[in-house]
Each structure stands twice: as structure tokens, then as C-alpha cells.
Scaffold this active site. Sequence first.
Site, PDB file in Angstrom:
ATOM      1  N   ASP A  70      -9.403   6.170  -2.156  1.00 50.63           N
ATOM      2  CA  ASP A  70      -8.194   6.604  -2.857  1.00 50.63           C
ATOM      3  C   ASP A  70      -8.632   7.353  -4.119  1.00 50.63           C
ATOM      4  O   ASP A  70      -9.823   7.617  -4.302  1.00 50.63           O
ATOM      5  CB  ASP A  70      -7.274   5.404  -3.168  1.00 50.63           C
ATOM      6  CG  ASP A  70      -7.849   4.522  -4.272  1.00 50.63           C
ATOM      7  OD1 ASP A  70      -9.038   4.692  -4.623  1.00 50.63           O
ATOM      8  OD2 ASP A  70      -7.103   3.665  -4.783  1.00 50.63           O
ATOM      9  N   GLU A 115       0.822  -1.213   0.000  1.00 46.69           N
ATOM     10  CA  GLU A 115       0.000   0.000   0.000  1.00 46.69           C
ATOM     11  C   GLU A 115       0.855   1.262   0.000  1.00 46.69           C
ATOM     12  O   GLU A 115       0.529   2.243  -0.660  1.00 46.69           O
ATOM     13  CB  GLU A 115      -0.961   0.010   1.195  1.00 46.69           C
ATOM     14  CG  GLU A 115      -2.089  -0.996   1.080  1.00 46.69           C
ATOM     15  CD  GLU A 115      -3.002  -0.743  -0.115  1.00 46.69           C
ATOM     16  OE1 GLU A 115      -3.023   0.375  -0.640  1.00 46.69           O
ATOM     17  OE2 GLU A 115      -3.676  -1.697  -0.541  1.00 46.69           O
ATOM     18  N   TYR A 131      -6.532   6.410   4.385  1.00 45.80           N
ATOM     19  CA  TYR A 131      -6.660   5.417   3.317  1.00 45.80           C
ATOM     20  C   TYR A 131      -5.879   4.145   3.658  1.00 45.80           C
ATOM     21  O   TYR A 131      -6.411   3.034   3.596  1.00 45.80           O
ATOM     22  CB  TYR A 131      -6.176   5.994   1.964  1.00 45.80           C
ATOM     23  CG  TYR A 131      -5.896   4.866   1.016  1.00 45.80           C
ATOM     24  CD1 TYR A 131      -6.939   4.214   0.379  1.00 45.80           C
ATOM     25  CD2 TYR A 131      -4.595   4.380   0.835  1.00 45.80           C
ATOM     26  CE1 TYR A 131      -6.711   3.112  -0.424  1.00 45.80           C
ATOM     27  CE2 TYR A 131      -4.351   3.279   0.035  1.00 45.80           C
ATOM     28  CZ  TYR A 131      -5.413   2.656  -0.593  1.00 45.80           C
ATOM     29  OH  TYR A 131      -5.182   1.554  -1.364  1.00 45.80           O
TER      30      TYR A 131
END
Length: 378
Positions: free
Chosen positions: A167, A66, A149
Site C-alpha cells: 500500500d 480494508e 493489495y
Amino acid sequence: MARRCASALGVVAVPPQISALLTPEQLLPAATVAALRRRLRAYYRAHRRDLPWRRSRDPYAIWVSEIMLQQTQVDTVVPRYEAFLRRFPSVQAMAAAGEQKICEAWAGLGYYRRARLMHQAALQLVAQGSTTLPAAVAALRALPGIGAYTAGAIASIAFSLPAALVDGNVERLLSRHFALSAPPRSGAGKRLLWGLAERLQSRHAPGELNQALMEVGAMICRPRQPLCGRCPWQRSCRAYAEGEPHAYPTAVAKAPRQKLFVAYAWAVDGDAVWLTRRPRAALWGGLWELPSAQGASAALARAALQARVGPTKQLLGELPHTLTHREVRAQIFAVAAPVQAPDEAWRRSAQPLHAPLHTLARKAIGLVLARARLGEAA
Ligand code: SF4
């Protein structure tokens, strides 16, 4: 694109200027949520890309992927992700490595601040006696470099917690589907988008749902050419019904970028060139570059550089560089090498492009080396 009648599809048509006044509950009634989830999941199960991080539920691996995927394309991340995990397979391995080693392994991904914050988070976890990441959104958000996020992604994908995420891809998909007039980065836009993402979340396989949202946003509801004909949400999409997908997300008027002038010193010392490390608190903090100075004009930047490193000789090159809020003009001047390093933030480098440089420094050094190869400079 064919204009379709939203009300004929059983969807309440909402004029765009009204959508900003509605709440997530009004935009997405409970009766509609289950159908949207079902269509998303069906699409994802049939069409999802086989990406390496999707084969893992390890919180550490999900975290690394991520962070790498923030501001970097999937194709660039895939080989780096696997190499990084081989070199640093756990929180402990990352913490035990120095920051310099993490930044070296990050080369090519850019935005090194992400790597430095990830290393700080690993140190923090080890100091707390943890061997992996915490299974709670608030505890994840307390770690350096983990925002709303990323916390939502780790919590839902690795720990199956019903945590929402938004996102850029989800922003675009939701903005178009609900024809949101509020710009996504405005206060009203953020509230609506996060509220809608939370309403879409479910206790059943929340990680799959979030990945389905991101996948449809990335692969179907694309920025320039949305593939509405293959979209699982086409029947209820308000932007499609209006015939105006490109009108969303709406944009906020941008402030003009500030101009910034930078002068760099090219100090050759034998087969090496001198580099300096930027102060931690500064822009590009902790990364390496040619010795530099800044100013409000090219002349002032050059004068400031001379005050730092001595007289400048010929101009070796100049280049523009654009940052989010600044327009940078950089010039590189030949200067005499220092007799010895003024402090520990200076070092000689025979292979300067292998150092953890910020992007502008990499461009400046690459420019001088390319011209030297062509016999134009240095
Ligand atoms: Fe995006 Fe088109 Fe799907 Fe609407 S129908 S969500 S505009 S891809």
C-alpha cells in the site's frame, strides 16, 4: 539528518540510479531477509496501535475494514467500521440490504464506488452459495472492488496465507529503505516493490508481518517527518545512510489536469430541491447530485444545462473542485422546478445533504444552503 556510512553498517551501498536495474533478489539477499522480518515483528509487537479490526480474524470484518481504509484516515474509519458491522454483520446481511442502504451507511467515508463494489461482491458471493470470502488470492481478486493489495491483506490477515501486499505506506518504507530510484507507480517500480514485499513474506504469521510493514510505514517512515531514530530498519536503511529520506519515493512527472466546466440547476419545489441520479457508467456513477450539464467552457456548460432543464435564472454560487486528472469549475444556477419528475432518476429531496451525493455535489448544495441561511441567495 546525520549522514551515515552504509557499508560500515554491513549494508551494500547502492547508488540510487543503479537500484532500478537490480532485481528484488539482488536488493534483498536471503541472508538479510530474516533480520529485517525479525526487527519488523519486534517493533510491531511492542508498539502496534490497538485498532478494532486488529481484534478480529473474521474475513468479512477484515474485508470491510480494508475497503474503508482505502483513501480514508484511520480516525474517520474507526467509528464507521463498528457502526457498519453492527448494521450489516455478515456477507448475507450486506447482500440482502439494497445498494442504497449500503451507500447511506457509507456517508462520510467518501468514494462511494467502494461501497457499491463491495455490495456487488456480497451479491456475487451469496449467488455462489458462499457465506464468507474465499481463502485464495486469485478467488479474492475475482470479486468486484478487490485488487492486489486488498486480496493480499485479506488472505494474509484472515487466512494466514503468505500473500504479499503493497500500500502507500509500504511503498514509502521500501522505497526509502532500498533507495529505489524507480517511481512506485511505474512498471519497474511496481515490479521491484511487489518483488521485495514477496521476499519479505513468510509462512509464519504472514498477516502480522504485513501489518508490521504497514504500521512502520504509517507511524515511523512518515511522509514528511520520518522518525528514523525509532525505526527498526534504520541500521540497514539506504535513504538514511544517504541522509536523504525525503528523496524517496521518487515522483513521476504529472500530466497537466484537464479543465472541466459543470453547471448545476437549483430547482426549489416547496420545501424540497430536485436531485438527479447519475448514470451508472459515468463519473460518480449511481450517486445523486443537482441536475447538471458539462461543457468545455462555463458558457457551454450553462447552455447545455438550459437545454436540459429550461432557462437559468441568477447565479447562486461557484466553486472549484480538483479530481485526480481534472480541474473542475462548477456554477449553480436557480431554475424553475419541473412540473413532474422527467424520469425515475429524478426526485425531490427536503434534506438533500442526507442523500448519497458525490463530493462536488455535496459541496455545491452546501454552498447554496449556507448562502441561503445567510440570506444571500435562494
Ligand atoms: Fe524510513 Fe528513516 Fe526507517 Fe529509513 S530509517 S525506513 S527513512 S524511517
